[in-house]
Design a protein around this motif. Structure first.
Motif, PDB file in Angstrom:
ATOM      1  N   ALA A   1       0.649  -0.748  -0.403  1.00  0.00           N
ATOM      2  CA  ALA A   1      -0.254  -0.205  -0.471  1.00  0.00           C
ATOM      3  C   ALA A   1       0.830   1.072   0.221  1.00  0.00           C
ATOM      4  CB  ALA A   1      -0.776  -0.353   1.099  1.00  0.00           C
ATOM      5  N   LEU A   2       2.019   0.846   1.220  1.00  0.00           N
ATOM      6  CA  LEU A   2       3.080   2.108   0.837  1.00  0.00           C
ATOM      7  C   LEU A   2       3.579   2.652  -0.550  1.00  0.00           C
ATOM      8  CD1 LEU A   2       4.138   2.263   4.025  1.00  0.00           C
ATOM      9  CD2 LEU A   2       3.121   3.589   3.822  1.00  0.00           C
ATOM     10  N   ALA A   3       3.596   1.687  -1.126  1.00  0.00           N
ATOM     11  CA  ALA A   3       4.828   1.938  -2.228  1.00  0.00           C
ATOM     12  C   ALA A   3       3.716   2.166  -2.966  1.00  0.00           C
ATOM     13  CB  ALA A   3       5.551   0.567  -2.875  1.00  0.00           C
ATOM     14  N   LYS A   4       2.430   2.011  -3.368  1.00  0.00           N
ATOM     15  CA  LYS A   4       1.559   2.321  -4.685  1.00  0.00           C
ATOM     16  C   LYS A   4       1.381   3.555  -4.301  1.00  0.00           C
ATOM     17  CE  LYS A   4      -3.539   1.062  -6.464  1.00  0.00           C
ATOM     18  NZ  LYS A   4      -4.093   0.081  -5.578  1.00  0.00           N
ATOM     19  N   GLN A   5       1.020   4.293  -2.908  1.00  0.00           N
ATOM     20  CA  GLN A   5       0.968   5.470  -2.711  1.00  0.00           C
ATOM     21  C   GLN A   5       2.062   6.570  -2.971  1.00  0.00           C
ATOM     22  OE1 GLN A   5      -2.609   6.859  -1.733  1.00  0.00           O
ATOM     23  NE2 GLN A   5      -3.094   5.227  -1.942  1.00  0.00           N
ATOM     24  N   LEU A   6       3.323   5.703  -2.853  1.00  0.00           N
ATOM     25  CA  LEU A   6       4.380   6.828  -3.333  1.00  0.00           C
ATOM     26  C   LEU A   6       4.626   6.771  -4.607  1.00  0.00           C
ATOM     27  CD1 LEU A   6       7.078   5.867  -0.043  1.00  0.00           C
ATOM     28  CD2 LEU A   6       5.567   7.579   0.247  1.00  0.00           C
ATOM     29  N   ARG A   7       4.478   6.223  -5.320  1.00  0.00           N
ATOM     30  CA  ARG A   7       4.933   6.048  -6.735  1.00  0.00           C
ATOM     31  C   ARG A   7       4.320   7.040  -7.324  1.00  0.00           C
ATOM     32  NH1 ARG A   7       3.264   1.340  -7.594  1.00  0.00           N
ATOM     33  NH2 ARG A   7       4.658   0.402  -7.067  1.00  0.00           N
ATOM     34  N   SER A   8       5.121   7.907  -7.934  1.00  0.00           N
ATOM     35  CA  SER A   8       5.537   9.240  -8.796  1.00  0.00           C
ATOM     36  C   SER A   8       5.985   9.319 -10.090  1.00  0.00           C
ATOM     37  CB  SER A   8       5.444  10.419  -7.821  1.00  0.00           C
ATOM     38  OG  SER A   8       6.261  10.595  -7.417  1.00  0.00           O
ATOM     39  N   GLU A   9       6.459  10.310 -10.513  1.00  0.00           N
ATOM     40  CA  GLU A   9       6.963  10.932 -11.559  1.00  0.00           C
ATOM     41  C   GLU A   9       8.570  10.951 -10.754  1.00  0.00           C
ATOM     42  OE1 GLU A   9       6.406  13.689 -14.064  1.00  0.00           O
ATOM     43  OE2 GLU A   9       4.239  12.895 -14.871  1.00  0.00           O
TER      44      GLU A   9
END
Length: 290
Positions: free
Chosen positions: A268-276
């Protein structure tokens, strides 16, 4: 400043048996020019060769074995000279627990290089003491204790990704406290405040990667608040890491066995953190270990 300032140099060092060779193989597969077992005093000569070849875009990696006081002195002097010449070398230190190192040396039936007439642990202790300052000042620390070859390869591939990629790469690692805290963790979070799916017979066979367990964990009181809190905490830290020139951070999320709660929250954290600007790599260190 020389043209070599536009080149990249990565120096891979660390504990004997921790995975320097594996890291070097991955770098080579990624198109780096890799020199294995380079004596520290030859670092500047390697840079000079790249300079003379006009290879301003060459990515160079050197695997350096620092196993004596003299070599350590040469290594520090070599780093200072490289920086004076316009290079910006990144030092990657690979490490593992004493237990993991002993197991690896025993599996190949080889003594530790600093063991001498003593026990294997004596050699490991000597090497740790010798490399203590180097480890604390490394740009990137990778704990290979619970990683298989494929997981270690994924971590190395992520940290040497394309220049056009994210500004900061975050490795989100789940782990089990009963197997020890990851040595390379920059931040550690404890999921043991949430109910353990292990005690639910219907959930026990599954892991945090399965939707039924993930929904259970994230649906518990405090789970969403924790997730939101960590994201808020990381926002100013991320900006600080970028200002300080950090390119790689390891965030460790633990529960008892590293199968349910930590895995679900890490995903869940990785999904929320992922960005450009932020790239994420998820590693489940102890999943399947039970």
């Amino acid at each position: 400043m020389t043209d070599s300032a536009h080149s990249e140099m990565m120096i891979v060092t660390g504990m004997s048996g921790a995975g320097r060779t594996t890291a070097a193989n991955v770098l080579e597969d990624q198109g780096w020019y890799v020199v294995d077992n380079l004596p520290p005093q030859l670092l500047t000569q390697l840079a000079d060769l790249v300079d003379r070849s006009g290879g301003s875009d060459v990515r160079v990696a050197a695997v350096v074995d620092v196993r004596s006081r003299a070599f350590f002195t040469d290594f520090r002097a070599g780093l200072e000279q490289l920086r004076d010449n316009g290079w910006r070398p990144s030092v990657v230190f690979v490490d593992a627990t004493d237990e993991s190192l002993v197991r690896r040396f025993e599996s190949v039936r080889r003594p530790h290089p600093l063991q001498g007439e003593g026990r294997m642990l004596d050699g490991i202790t000597r090497e740790r003491e010798l490399l203590r300052d180097l480890r604390s000042n490394a740009d990137i620390l990778i704990d290979t204790s619970g990683l298989n070859v494929h997981q270690l390869s994924a971590k190395v591939q992520e940290l040497v990704g394309d220049k056009g990629g994210p500004d900061l790469r975050i490795a989100v690692m789940s782990f089990g406290f009963k197997y020890g805290i990851p040595l390379d963790a920059d931040l550690v979070f404890d999921m043991r405040f949430l109910p353990n799916p292990f005690w639910n017979p219907e959930l026990r066979p599954f892991s945090g990667k399965d939707e039924v367990v993930s929904d259970f964990v994230l649906g518990q009181p405090g789970a969403k608040e924790f997730l939101d809190g960590v994201l808020s905490l990381l926002e100013p830290m991320t900006e600080g890491y970028l200002r300080e020139g950090r390119s790689y951070v390891t965030l460790a999320v633990g529960c008892t066995g590293g199968k349910h709660r930590s895995v679900a929250m890490a995903e869940a954290l990785a999904k929320q953190l992922r960005s450009e600007r932020l790239g994420t790599l998820v590693v489940h260190r102890d999943l399947g270990r039970e």
